[in-house]
Scaffold this active site. Structure first.
Site, short mmCIF file in Angstrom:
data_model
loop_
_atom_site.label_atom_id
_atom_site.label_comp_id
_atom_site.label_asym_id
_atom_site.label_seq_id
_atom_site.Cartn_x
_atom_site.Cartn_y
_atom_site.Cartn_z
N ASP A 161 -4.26 -5.96 4.44
CA ASP A 161 -5.73 -7.08 5.36
C ASP A 161 -5.29 -8.10 4.96
OD1 ASP A 161 -7.04 -5.10 7.22
OD2 ASP A 161 -7.27 -3.96 5.26
N ILE A 174 -2.28 -6.96 14.46
CA ILE A 174 -2.26 -7.27 14.97
C ILE A 174 -2.69 -6.34 16.56
CG2 ILE A 174 0.48 -6.95 15.10
CD1 ILE A 174 0.66 -6.72 12.05
N ASN A 234 0.77 -0.96 0.00
CA ASN A 234 0.01 0.20 0.21
C ASN A 234 0.76 1.32 0.00
OD1 ASN A 234 0.38 0.94 2.50
ND2 ASN A 234 -0.39 -1.27 2.82
N PRO A 244 -3.41 -12.18 9.77
CA PRO A 244 -3.90 -11.77 12.05
C PRO A 244 -3.42 -10.03 12.02
CG PRO A 244 -1.53 -12.15 11.31
CD PRO A 244 -1.92 -12.79 10.24
N1 CTP Z 1 -3.87 -3.43 11.83
C1 CTP Z 1 -2.57 -3.93 12.70
N2 CTP Z 1 -3.12 -5.45 11.99
C2 CTP Z 1 -4.13 -5.76 11.00
C3 CTP Z 1 -4.49 -4.79 10.32
C4 CTP Z 1 -4.56 -3.22 10.76
O1 CTP Z 1 -2.56 -4.08 13.64
N3 CTP Z 1 -3.72 -6.64 9.98
C5 CTP Z 1 -4.02 -2.07 12.34
C6 CTP Z 1 -3.50 -1.09 11.90
O2 CTP Z 1 -2.07 -0.74 12.56
C7 CTP Z 1 -3.88 0.59 12.59
C8 CTP Z 1 -5.46 -0.88 12.75
O3 CTP Z 1 -5.34 -1.18 13.15
O4 CTP Z 1 -3.74 0.45 13.75
C9 CTP Z 1 -6.88 -0.01 11.93
O5 CTP Z 1 -6.00 0.03 10.82
P1 CTP Z 1 -7.05 -0.45 9.25
O6 CTP Z 1 -5.99 -0.35 8.15
O7 CTP Z 1 -8.03 1.20 9.75
O8 CTP Z 1 -8.50 -0.59 9.51
P2 CTP Z 1 -8.65 -2.43 9.48
O9 CTP Z 1 -8.64 -3.15 10.41
O10 CTP Z 1 -8.00 -2.92 8.24
O11 CTP Z 1 -9.78 -2.62 8.50
P3 CTP Z 1 -10.74 -1.65 7.34
O12 CTP Z 1 -9.89 -1.50 6.79
O13 CTP Z 1 -12.01 -2.67 7.21
O14 CTP Z 1 -10.77 -0.21 7.62
#
Ligand code: CTP
Length: 398
Positions: free
Chosen positions: A276, A306, A208, A304
């Site tokens: 993701d 995190i 990304n 996962p």
């Molecule tokens: N995060 C994480 N591990 C993942 C995905 C996200 O630790 N596999 C953490 C990111 O570092 C951030 C928070 O979760 O602090 C939210 O990330 P974001 O990308 O906004 O959310 P997602 O959980 O990926 O949800 P979505 O993409 O559906 O908005």
């Protein structure tokens, strides 16, 4: 930042010893005092006179020139400092430290000290990578000895690779992070940052647009308040900040492992833009175009989470867990739900719609959501956002 602090600087016998003279100058310019100790072989590279002139202090070289032993014995010398710095830390000096030897002034001081120790290794790349040296490096880490560097690059011996001593500015930043007084001194904070790269085959990956700038700024701001920062970063375009322990990773799975290995922590900030999904069966060889056949289809599995994993830990959870929420629509509403879903204490929400220019840009406009509600901060530089966030974390940890 180092006002009133005394550093015992042990200079080992390596070509990088000349950089330690610059380090003495930088420490003194920052308000600190330096007592230099030169090993016998260090005297082949720099003279006691130049170290003494720059330090404005006596230089110690031999165990038994301690007639000084009467007035300042090696025990006292090793304990009167706020920090012992070994730069350059040669393979031989580190082996002596790991083995507990005490056969010259430097090794005796290092064995007798009860003060924190920082090493800045410097040696040939083969020596650095040698299993015996790597064994010593991990033993020193287990003994609680902190390390800055080595850097990778061209070496005086003509080879290329890890082994070059960290630059004096980086060593100074590590010193400041270890002993400068700040509201976060004595605290350990973990920061994730950057994108993750999820391999498709050995040459292609899913990723990304995260530059890692916001995570860098947060790690620097936390270190500037005195925290020990473990900075776990995916392959970001911005170079990692100085004065933090950098753990480079590629994938989300590796990032989770590195986070677990870095625990315990007082607080954790998850600024990484973690992918993701990962490709379930990444090819071990490069995927080739075969004439007339359709493009390959990728099968994805969820990575996962995190942040959620750490926020929901039953034992050993950091006292404060901070997540980020990258949103393009209904920012506050989505981020508020994300906070509950993930189980973290705060969510720092930002609008990453392309028109905001935030992702990959220099500025950020965030809303911090905690259990009491949402607090929007005016748009400003990522450094300012980081400073404000670090201060808020310091206040919360008390
Ligand atoms: N995060 C994480 N591990 C993942 C995905 C996200 O630790 N596999 C953490 C990111 O570092 C951030 C928070 O979760 O602090 C939210 O990330 P974001 O990308 O906004 O959310 P997602 O959980 O990926 O949800 P979505 O993409 O559906 O908005």
């Amino acid at each position: 930042m180092l006002q009133g602090k005394r550093i015992l600087l042990i200079i080992g016998g390596g070509i990088a010893a000349y950089k330690s003279l610059e380090l003495i100058r930088l420490i003194r310019r920052d308000g600190g005092a330096v007592t230099p100790v030169l090993t016998k072989s260090a005297e082949q590279f720099v003279t006691p006179l130049s170290a003494s002139a720059l330090a404005g202090d006596k230089v110690f070289t031999h165990l038994f020139d301690l007639t000084d032993e009467a007035e300042m014995g090696h025990i006292e010398l090793s304990r009167s400092a706020d920090l012992v710095v070994v730069a350059p830390a040669t393979a031989d000096l580190m082996a002596k430290m790991a083995g507990g030897h005490a056969n010259d002034l430097a090794s005796t001081l290092l064995l007798a000290t009860d003060t924190p120790v920082l090493v800045a290794p410097s040696m040939n790349v083969r020596m650095w990578l040698h299993p015996a040296n790597q064994r010593n490096v991990s033993m020193l880490a287990q003994d609680g000895i902190r390390r800055v560097g080595p850097d990778e690059g061209d070496m005086a011996c003509g080879e290329f690779g890890p082994g070059r001593m960290a630059e004096p500015t980086a060593i100074l930043a590590a010193i400041q992070a270890m002993i400068s007084d700040g509201p976060l001194s004595g605290r350990h904070v973990l920061v994730t940052s950057g994108p993750t790269h999820e391999p498709i085959d050995p040459v292609r990956y899913l990723a990304n647009r995260s530059s890692g700038q916001q995570g860098n700024a947060i790690a620097s701001a936390l270190a500037a308040l005195g925290a020990r920062v473990t900075f776990i970063t995916g392959p970001a375009s911005a170079a990692a900040p100085l004065g933090v322990d950098v753990v480079p990773v590629q994938t989300a799975v590796e990032m989770l492992e590195a986070v677990k290995a870095a625990m315990p922590a007082d607080a954790a900030v998850f600024a990484a833009a973690v992918a993701d999904w990962r490709v379930t069966d990444a090819a071990s060889g490069k995927i080739k175009k075969a004439a007339g056949s359709p493009p390959p289809s990728l099968s994805l599995a969820e990575n996962p989470d995190i942040l959620a994993t750490v926020a929901q830990m039953e034992t050993g959870r950091p006292r404060l867990v901070v997540g980020f929420a990258a949103e393009t629509d209904d920012v506050i509403e989505n981020a508020t739900q994300k906070r509950t879903r993930k189980g973290c204490d705060w969510i720092v929400a930002n609008d990453v719609s392309p028109e905001t220019g935030i992702m990959g840009g220099q500025e950020n406009a965030v809303t911090v959501i905690d259990e009491t509600g949402a607090e929007s901060w005016p748009r400003t530089s990522k450094e300012d956002v980081a400073r404000k966030l670090a201060e808020r974390i310091a206040a919360a940890l008390g």
